[in-house]
Design a protein around this motif. Structure first.
Motif, PDB file in Angstrom:
ATOM      1  N   LYS A  52      12.944  -8.346 100.924  1.00 38.65           N
ATOM      2  CA  LYS A  52      12.373  -7.761 102.082  1.00 38.65           C
ATOM      3  C   LYS A  52      12.718  -6.332 102.136  1.00 38.65           C
ATOM      4  O   LYS A  52      12.344  -5.801 102.683  1.00 38.65           O
ATOM      5  N   PHE A  53      13.904  -5.954 101.210  1.00 40.22           N
ATOM      6  CA  PHE A  53      14.370  -4.909 101.370  1.00 40.22           C
ATOM      7  C   PHE A  53      14.784  -4.322 100.043  1.00 40.22           C
ATOM      8  O   PHE A  53      15.797  -5.108  99.363  1.00 40.22           O
TER       9      PHE A  53
ATOM     10  N   GLU B 175      21.639  -1.756 110.150  1.00 38.81           N
ATOM     11  CA  GLU B 175      20.925  -2.537 111.062  1.00 38.81           C
ATOM     12  C   GLU B 175      20.213  -3.657 110.612  1.00 38.81           C
ATOM     13  O   GLU B 175      20.160  -4.700 110.883  1.00 38.81           O
ATOM     14  N   LEU B 176      19.507  -3.218 109.462  1.00 35.81           N
ATOM     15  CA  LEU B 176      18.627  -4.257 108.496  1.00 35.81           C
ATOM     16  C   LEU B 176      19.562  -5.237 107.943  1.00 35.81           C
ATOM     17  O   LEU B 176      19.144  -6.383 107.576  1.00 35.81           O
ATOM     18  N   ASN B 177      20.669  -4.718 107.364  1.00 40.12           N
ATOM     19  CA  ASN B 177      21.376  -5.483 106.740  1.00 40.12           C
ATOM     20  C   ASN B 177      22.107  -6.789 107.284  1.00 40.12           C
ATOM     21  O   ASN B 177      22.507  -7.618 106.694  1.00 40.12           O
ATOM     22  N   VAL B 178      22.250  -6.697 108.666  1.00 37.32           N
ATOM     23  CA  VAL B 178      22.502  -7.776 109.300  1.00 37.32           C
ATOM     24  C   VAL B 178      21.420  -8.899 109.361  1.00 37.32           C
ATOM     25  O   VAL B 178      22.024  -9.858 109.399  1.00 37.32           O
ATOM     26  N   GLN B 179      20.335  -8.344 109.029  1.00 36.80           N
ATOM     27  CA  GLN B 179      19.106  -9.225 108.998  1.00 36.80           C
ATOM     28  C   GLN B 179      19.067  -9.982 107.875  1.00 36.80           C
ATOM     29  O   GLN B 179      18.815 -11.093 107.721  1.00 36.80           O
TER      30      GLN B 179
ATOM     31  N   ARG C 259      27.536   0.930  90.886  1.00 33.86           N
ATOM     32  CA  ARG C 259      28.010  -0.206  90.358  1.00 33.86           C
ATOM     33  C   ARG C 259      28.031  -1.230  91.730  1.00 33.86           C
ATOM     34  O   ARG C 259      29.053  -1.336  92.182  1.00 33.86           O
ATOM     35  N   VAL C 260      26.799  -1.801  91.758  1.00 36.19           N
ATOM     36  CA  VAL C 260      26.748  -2.830  92.687  1.00 36.19           C
ATOM     37  C   VAL C 260      25.858  -3.978  92.214  1.00 36.19           C
ATOM     38  O   VAL C 260      25.198  -3.822  91.198  1.00 36.19           O
ATOM     39  N   PRO C 261      26.020  -4.796  92.907  1.00 37.68           N
ATOM     40  CA  PRO C 261      25.126  -6.191  92.195  1.00 37.68           C
ATOM     41  C   PRO C 261      23.840  -6.142  92.532  1.00 37.68           C
ATOM     42  O   PRO C 261      23.076  -5.128  93.507  1.00 37.68           O
ATOM     43  N   ASN C 262      22.720  -6.840  91.945  1.00 40.60           N
ATOM     44  CA  ASN C 262      21.537  -6.709  92.364  1.00 40.60           C
ATOM     45  C   ASN C 262      21.061  -7.143  93.558  1.00 40.60           C
ATOM     46  O   ASN C 262      20.089  -6.624  94.272  1.00 40.60           O
ATOM     47  N   TYR C 263      21.838  -7.978  94.291  1.00 40.31           N
ATOM     48  CA  TYR C 263      21.804  -8.615  95.532  1.00 40.31           C
ATOM     49  C   TYR C 263      22.866  -7.994  96.361  1.00 40.31           C
ATOM     50  O   TYR C 263      24.041  -8.211  96.069  1.00 40.31           O
ATOM     51  N   ILE C 264      22.750  -7.316  97.338  1.00 41.42           N
ATOM     52  CA  ILE C 264      23.612  -6.736  98.399  1.00 41.42           C
ATOM     53  C   ILE C 264      23.530  -7.810  99.551  1.00 41.42           C
ATOM     54  O   ILE C 264      22.368  -7.864 100.402  1.00 41.42           O
ATOM     55  N   LYS C 265      24.515  -8.603  99.817  1.00 39.43           N
ATOM     56  CA  LYS C 265      24.462  -9.547 100.932  1.00 39.43           C
ATOM     57  C   LYS C 265      24.279  -9.152 102.236  1.00 39.43           C
ATOM     58  O   LYS C 265      24.544  -7.893 102.470  1.00 39.43           O
ATOM     59  N   LYS C 266      24.071  -9.886 103.163  1.00 40.28           N
ATOM     60  CA  LYS C 266      23.958  -9.481 104.401  1.00 40.28           C
ATOM     61  C   LYS C 266      25.534  -9.113 105.027  1.00 40.28           C
ATOM     62  O   LYS C 266      26.584  -9.568 104.524  1.00 40.28           O
ATOM     63  N   LYS C 267      25.451  -8.001 105.730  1.00 48.21           N
ATOM     64  CA  LYS C 267      26.379  -7.434 106.578  1.00 48.21           C
ATOM     65  C   LYS C 267      27.551  -7.066 105.463  1.00 48.21           C
ATOM     66  O   LYS C 267      28.516  -7.395 105.768  1.00 48.21           O
ATOM     67  N   SER C 268      27.080  -6.294 104.308  1.00 47.70           N
ATOM     68  CA  SER C 268      28.012  -6.181 103.162  1.00 47.70           C
ATOM     69  C   SER C 268      29.039  -5.137 103.467  1.00 47.70           C
ATOM     70  O   SER C 268      28.606  -3.917 103.838  1.00 47.70           O
ATOM     71  N   ASP C 269      30.269  -5.264 103.027  1.00 52.17           N
ATOM     72  CA  ASP C 269      31.273  -4.209 103.013  1.00 52.17           C
ATOM     73  C   ASP C 269      30.774  -3.059 102.175  1.00 52.17           C
ATOM     74  O   ASP C 269      31.474  -1.946 102.556  1.00 52.17           O
ATOM     75  N   LEU C 270      29.789  -3.285 101.196  1.00 51.88           N
ATOM     76  CA  LEU C 270      29.826  -2.265 100.500  1.00 51.88           C
ATOM     77  C   LEU C 270      29.129  -0.847 100.923  1.00 51.88           C
ATOM     78  O   LEU C 270      29.317  -0.009 100.779  1.00 51.88           O
ATOM     79  N   LEU C 271      28.068  -1.478 101.934  1.00 54.31           N
ATOM     80  CA  LEU C 271      27.468  -0.364 102.535  1.00 54.31           C
ATOM     81  C   LEU C 271      28.415   0.444 103.645  1.00 54.31           C
ATOM     82  O   LEU C 271      27.923   1.544 103.709  1.00 54.31           O
TER      83      LEU C 271
END
Length: 292
Positions: free
Chosen positions: A114-115, A189-193, A137-149
Motif C-alpha cells: 500500500k506504500f 502517520e501512515l507507517n502507524v497504519q 541499507r534497509v530491508p525491502n519491508y519497513i515494518k509498522k511504526k518502524s524505528d528506522l524512520l
C-alpha cells in the motif's frame, strides 16, 4: 468524460518552470500509461501558466491557487482532486525514470503493498548525473511504526506511491512551522497504519541545487529536532530511539559546538544501550546511510 486511472501523478510547483517541463516529460512518457497528471501551482509568478497551456488535455490537469507558501496545501488539493487508485508524488524539479510506474505496478500486483518508495540517484542543476545513489541499507519491508524512520528520513517524496485508501483520514500537515518536513510527518502517520515496501532500483533522479527548500544547515537542524519532538508526542516512540535520533541529527548536519564532546560521550553510552536492546545494527546502518 469520466476517467478513473490506476495512478494519479501529483506535481506541486512554484516558480520552477525551468525544471517543470523536464519533470512533466518524464511522467508523460512513462512506459505504463494508465495514469493522470495533476499539476498544482502554488501561485507562481513566472510563466508557468503559459507553459502549462500546451500540456492540458483529458489526462493532464493544471490547477492554480493563491500562494500558500509551502507544498503541503497544494499537495492536499492534488489528493482531493485526483481520481487514481494509487497516488504518486513528484517534486517540480525531479525526474522519474521512464519505467517507474511499470515497475511499481508490478510490485503492487506481486506484493499488495500500500506504500512503496524507491532508491534514487542524483542530478545537478543542469540535469547531469552526479556520482552514487542514495543506496539506503534497509530491508525491502519497513515494518509498522518502524524505528528506522525515526532515526533517519530516507524516503524521498518523488519516489513515493501509495494507496488512496490509507489516506482516508490523513493528509500533509498544513502547519507552516513544519514547511519542508510535512512529507516526513505524513510518512510516520501512515507507517502507524501499514508497513512500507522499499524498491532498491533507483527510479527517481533527484535534483541537488541551491534552490532547494531549506538549504541552511542550522535551519535543517532546528526543523528536524522539532519533527523528532512532534512524532514522539504524537506516536510515543521508545525514548532511547528518540535520543539516538537527536544525536544522529546533530552529527548529520555537522553542528560542532561546545557540547560536541557531550554528544560523543552520549553516543558511546547509547551504543551500549543499543547493544543490550539488540538495536546496534540498526544504529550502525543509520550512521552509514547519513554519513557515507
Amino acid at each position: 468524460m469520466n476517467y478513473n486511472p490506476q495512478f494519479s501523478a501529483i506535481v506541486t510547483t512554484y516558480n520552477r518552470v525551468k525544471y517543470l517541463t523536464s519533470t512533466l516529460e518524464s511522467i508523460i512518457n512513462q512506459t505504463y500509461t494508465d495514469f493522470e497528471v495533476l499539476v498544482i501551482d502554488d501561485g507562481s509568478t513566472d510563466n508557468t501558466e503559459d507553459v502549462m497551456a500546451s500540456y492540458i488535455n483529458d489526462r493532464i490537469r493544471y490547477i492554480k491557487t493563491s500562494n500558500w507558501g509551502g507544498p503541503a496545501h497544494p499537495r492536499n488539493i492534488g489528493i482531493k482532486e485526483s481520481k487514481g487508485k494509487y497516488l504518486a508524488f513528484c517534486d517540480d524539479d525531479d525526474i522519474w525514470e521512464l519505467n517507474k510506474l511499470e515497475l511499481i505496478y508490478s510490485i503492487i500486483q506481486e506484493t499488495g503493498a500500500k506504500f512503496i518508495f524507491s532508491n534514487i540517484c542524483y542530478i545537478d542543476e543542469n540535469s547531469l548525473d552526479l556520482p552514487g545513489t542514495f543506496n539506503i541499507r534497509v530491508p525491502n519491508y519497513i515494518k509498522k511504526k518502524s524505528d528506522l524512520l525515526v532515526l533517519n528520513n530516507f524516503i524521498t517524496l518523488s519516489s513515493v506511491v501509495l494507496s488512496r485508501r490509507i489516506l482516508a483520514k490523513s493528509s500533509f500537515l498544513e502547519d507552516k512551522n513544519f514547511i519542508a518536513a510535512e512529507d516526513r510527518i505524513l510518512w510516520h502517520e501512515l507507517n502507524v497504519q501499514c508497513s512500507f515496501y522499499y524498491c532498491q532500483v533507483p527510479l527517481v533522479k533527484y535534483r541537488k541545487h541551491l534552490g532547494s527548500i531549506s538549504v541552511n544547515r542550522d535551519e535543517k537542524l532546528h526543523l528536524n529536532i522539532k519533527v523528532i519532538k512532534y512524532i514522539q508526542e504524537m506516536y510515543g516512540y521508545d525514548l532511547q530511539i528518540i535520543t539516538m535520533s537527536k544525536l544522529i541529527t546533530q552529527i548529520k548536519y555537522q553542528i560542532y559546538n561546545k557540547k560536541y564532546l557531550q554528544i560523543i560521550l552520549s553516543g558511546l553510552k547509547l551504543l551500549g544501550m543499543a547493544f543490550r536492546h539488540n538495536k546496534l545494527s540498526v544504529l550502525f546502518n543509520t550512521f552509514y546511510n547519513i554519513l557515507k
